[in-house]
Design a protein around this motif. Structure first.
Motif, PDB file in Angstrom:
ATOM      1  N   VAL A 194      30.123  39.706  32.475  1.00 35.45           N
ATOM      2  CA  VAL A 194      29.139  40.781  32.666  1.00 35.45           C
ATOM      3  C   VAL A 194      27.916  40.250  33.415  1.00 35.45           C
ATOM      4  O   VAL A 194      27.408  40.883  34.354  1.00 35.45           O
ATOM      5  N   ILE A 195      27.416  39.079  32.998  1.00 36.44           N
ATOM      6  CA  ILE A 195      26.258  38.477  33.672  1.00 36.44           C
ATOM      7  C   ILE A 195      26.593  38.181  35.133  1.00 36.44           C
ATOM      8  O   ILE A 195      25.790  38.424  36.040  1.00 36.44           O
ATOM      9  N   TRP A 196      27.798  37.663  35.364  1.00 34.68           N
ATOM     10  CA  TRP A 196      28.252  37.358  36.723  1.00 34.68           C
ATOM     11  C   TRP A 196      28.217  38.618  37.585  1.00 34.68           C
ATOM     12  O   TRP A 196      27.792  38.579  38.749  1.00 34.68           O
ATOM     13  N   PHE A 197      28.635  39.745  37.014  1.00 33.58           N
ATOM     14  CA  PHE A 197      28.655  40.984  37.794  1.00 33.58           C
ATOM     15  C   PHE A 197      27.249  41.380  38.231  1.00 33.58           C
ATOM     16  O   PHE A 197      27.016  41.690  39.412  1.00 33.58           O
ATOM     17  N   PHE A 198      26.308  41.382  37.295  1.00 32.63           N
ATOM     18  CA  PHE A 198      24.966  41.872  37.625  1.00 32.63           C
ATOM     19  C   PHE A 198      24.172  40.871  38.457  1.00 32.63           C
ATOM     20  O   PHE A 198      23.284  41.258  39.223  1.00 32.63           O
ATOM     21  N   VAL A 199      24.486  39.594  38.321  1.00 31.78           N
ATOM     22  CA  VAL A 199      23.768  38.583  39.100  1.00 31.78           C
ATOM     23  C   VAL A 199      24.311  38.468  40.514  1.00 31.78           C
ATOM     24  O   VAL A 199      23.544  38.357  41.483  1.00 31.78           O
ATOM     25  N   ASP A 200      25.632  38.506  40.656  1.00 33.22           N
ATOM     26  CA  ASP A 200      26.210  38.238  41.969  1.00 33.22           C
ATOM     27  C   ASP A 200      27.348  39.171  42.361  1.00 33.22           C
ATOM     28  O   ASP A 200      27.360  39.721  43.465  1.00 33.22           O
ATOM     29  N   ALA A 201      28.331  39.383  41.473  1.00 30.87           N
ATOM     30  CA  ALA A 201      29.577  40.057  41.856  1.00 30.87           C
ATOM     31  C   ALA A 201      29.355  41.483  42.348  1.00 30.87           C
ATOM     32  O   ALA A 201      30.130  41.984  43.174  1.00 30.87           O
ATOM     33  N   HIS A 202      28.287  42.160  41.856  1.00 30.22           N
ATOM     34  CA  HIS A 202      28.063  43.542  42.283  1.00 30.22           C
ATOM     35  C   HIS A 202      27.780  43.642  43.778  1.00 30.22           C
ATOM     36  O   HIS A 202      27.930  44.703  44.386  1.00 30.22           O
ATOM     37  N   LYS A 203      27.402  42.523  44.389  1.00 26.56           N
ATOM     38  CA  LYS A 203      27.085  42.521  45.812  1.00 26.56           C
ATOM     39  C   LYS A 203      28.350  42.605  46.669  1.00 26.56           C
ATOM     40  O   LYS A 203      28.296  43.111  47.799  1.00 26.56           O
ATOM     41  N   TRP A 204      29.463  42.072  46.143  1.00 25.24           N
ATOM     42  CA  TRP A 204      30.684  42.026  46.949  1.00 25.24           C
ATOM     43  C   TRP A 204      31.886  42.697  46.306  1.00 25.24           C
ATOM     44  O   TRP A 204      32.845  43.020  46.993  1.00 25.24           O
TER      45      TRP A 204
END
Length: 554
Positions: free
Chosen positions: A499-509
């Motif tokens: 979840v943290i990965w998504f909001f920090v970085d993954a949501h960009k790509w």
């Protein structure tokens, strides 16, 4: 016009005339349906409804599943877990299966629940819904084969201990045997699709035959006195936890949920199945239904014949199923039943490996694995199967097996299978039920007016079970690290990072399911297309007009 009986039945399309992709004249009906969902055909469609069911039934593996989860069923609540506990839980499990089947008919892709969550949640929330569903489902899939193979290895070593009482297997032997079985399954799962389908068909026949033989042979050959327990014992609670009886029975649902959770394998094989919009949901219902009925009969036999639950759970064999068989059967008969269970467990582990590889491939196809995605989404040019995904899952499974050296922590791989699977199962069902409602665009197989009610029951059941599955068996001062239920850490730890990965970085790509051909899924009401195969133009009045959102088949 006469129809050649030797040809497969025509695929049932969920497409309206405005949804037809480019190059339709060169596509089969299944390819056209998949194209309208945004994907091109990459696998051979060599699975039928039966062979798809065969993989699902092999993944569910009733006999080895019940054998390897006795710790968490009868070991929590006694015989009641096998009788009325089973009956209550399978009612809700069938609700989940039926709701999933409806989604599978509407959106038959290998991504399965992950794809459904994305399109149902819409362009704004779809990527996050797909991210959570996909990763939760992958954690379940990647622990499936290791948990089954661990149980298989335990039964093999228990059989060795029965024949040679002086032999006591150690943790390294269990680990190495489990890894060896996983490597065999990876080799089989790397074969061409048709070979895998045939292997699982044979395995399913063997599974069903061994299950029926076991149900017959145990009561027939039992030597315990009394041979059968009275009703008040077979249907009674023997609470081996420090919680109230009702909570103990709910905790025992872990075994039932884990045992019956394999029905989603059909969904992940839908891109390899002919007539997927009909065959896939039928396979899901067949798997869940047959598993519920046949599993109950086996559990009923166990409840009426087991003489001492405590002795079975504390046996030096380290495997409750083997201890139970030795308790009630002559040794040669007990070893024969144990051998059948081992064979079924091997077949089940292979089915789990196949399903996991398809899930991994589907998510990698949409770049869910980041930098690893290009390698994991490759289809081997010789076998036309996702070989890289098979071996990646195998590697992760070997790492998970290191939990063997953590004592009771190994039990978390079973809890993850139950907890994570039903989170993944019900996320798109919850979105469809609460937020989409009657705007859901049905496929040719659907639940009609019962869709909403079954969706609500499915979601309520999972919401109740989520905390229950994380309970340890003891409380207060008795709770030690050795007796802790590590599910919360082993499952929610990685999910928190994800979840943290998504909001920090993954949501960009990461934008959810990617479209690798031109997308033509226009969202028109199916009733305006009376020529669509398998769709009733006089749909019930509760089937409201579909949304006009051009990014979702809702």
């Amino acid at each position: 016009m006469a129809v050649d009986a030797t040809l497969p039945p025509p695929a049932t399309s969920v497409l309206g005339s405005g949804d037809l992709p480019d190059g339709l004249e060169e596509m089969s009906d299944d390819e056209a349906a998949l194209a309208a969902l945004g994907y091109k055909q990459q696998f051979k469609r060599e699975f039928s409804a039966w062979t798809t069911f065969a993989v699902s039934f092999a993944v569910m593996g009733l006999l080895p599943s019940i054998a390897t989860t006795m710790w968490y069923g009868i070991g929590y609540a006694g015989p009641a877990a096998n009788t009325w506990g089973w009956l209550i839980s399978v009612v809700f499990i069938m609700c989940v299966a039926a709701s999933m089947a409806e989604l599978a008919s509407s959106m038959p892709t290998s991504g399965g629940l992950y794809y459904a969550a994305a399109v149902l949640a819409g362009p704004k929330y779809g990527p996050f819904a797909a991210w959570i569903t996909g990763w939760s489902n992958w954690l379940v899939q990647v622990t499936g084969a290791p948990s089954v193979d661990y149980g298989c290895a335990g039964m093999i070593l228990a059989a060795a201990s029965i024949t040679n009482p002086s032999y006591v297997p150690n943790e390294w032997q269990t680990f190495l045997l489990t890894v060896f079985i996983m490597i065999l399954h990876a080799l089989i799962s790397s074969m061409p699709t048709l070979w895998i389908a045939q292997f699982n068909s044979v395995g399913t026949v063997i599974n069903i035959a061994c299950l029926v033989v076991t149900i017959i042979i145990i009561p027939a050959a039992a030597i315990s006195q009394p041979k059968f327990q009275p009703n008040e014992v077979a249907w009674g609670v023997q609470n081996f936890t420090e919680f109230p009886d009702g909570i103990a029975v709910l905790m025992s649902f872990l075994a039932i949920i884990w045992t019956t959770s394999g029905f989603d394998a059909s969904y992940h094989l839908s891109e390899e199945c002919s007539n997927a919009a009909i065959a896939t949901p039928r396979s899901i219902i067949m798997t869940a239904g047959s598993g519920s009925v046949m599993g109950f009969f086996l559990n009923l036999v166990i409840a009426y014949t087991i003489t001492d639950v405590g002795e079975v759970m504390e046996s030096d064999l380290g495997q409750p199923w083997a201890a139970y068989l030795i308790q009630i059967l002559p040794q040669p008969v007990a070893l024969a039943v144990l051998a059948m269970t081992i064979i079924c467990a091997f077949s089940m582990g292979q089915g789990c490996m196949v399903a996991a590889s398809r899930v991994c491939f589907a998510y990698a196809r949409d770049d869910c694995f980041g930098y690893l995605s290009p390698a994991l989404k490759k289809v081997n040019r010789h076998t036309l199967t996702p070989v890289n995904a098979v071996w990646f899952n195998t590697f992760i499974g070997v790492l998970l097996m290191l939990l063997i050296f953590g004592g009771v922590a190994i039990g978390a791989i079973f809890s993850i299978g139950a907890l994570g699977s039903y989170i993944a199962f019900t996320t798109p069902i919850l979105i469809k039920t609460v937020f989409v409602g009657n705007n859901f665009r049905r496929g040719p197989w659907h639940l009609g007016k019962f869709s909403m009610a079954l969706g609500i029951l499915s979601c309520c059941f999972v919401l109740v079970m989520l905390p229950i599955l994380c309970f340890p068996t003891v409380t207060g001062d008795d709770l030690t690290p050795e007796l802790m239920n590590w599910t919360s850490l082993v499952y929610f730890g990685p999910m928190l990072f994800i979840v943290i990965w998504f909001f920090v970085d993954a949501h960009k790509w990461f934008k959810g399911p990617k479209i690798n051909i031109e997308h033509h899924m226009l969202h028109q009401d199916l009733r305006t297309h009376p020529g669509v195969v398998g769709v009733d133009p006089k749909a019930d009045e509760g089937d409201d007009q579909g949304s006009t959102d051009k990014t979702s088949p809702v």
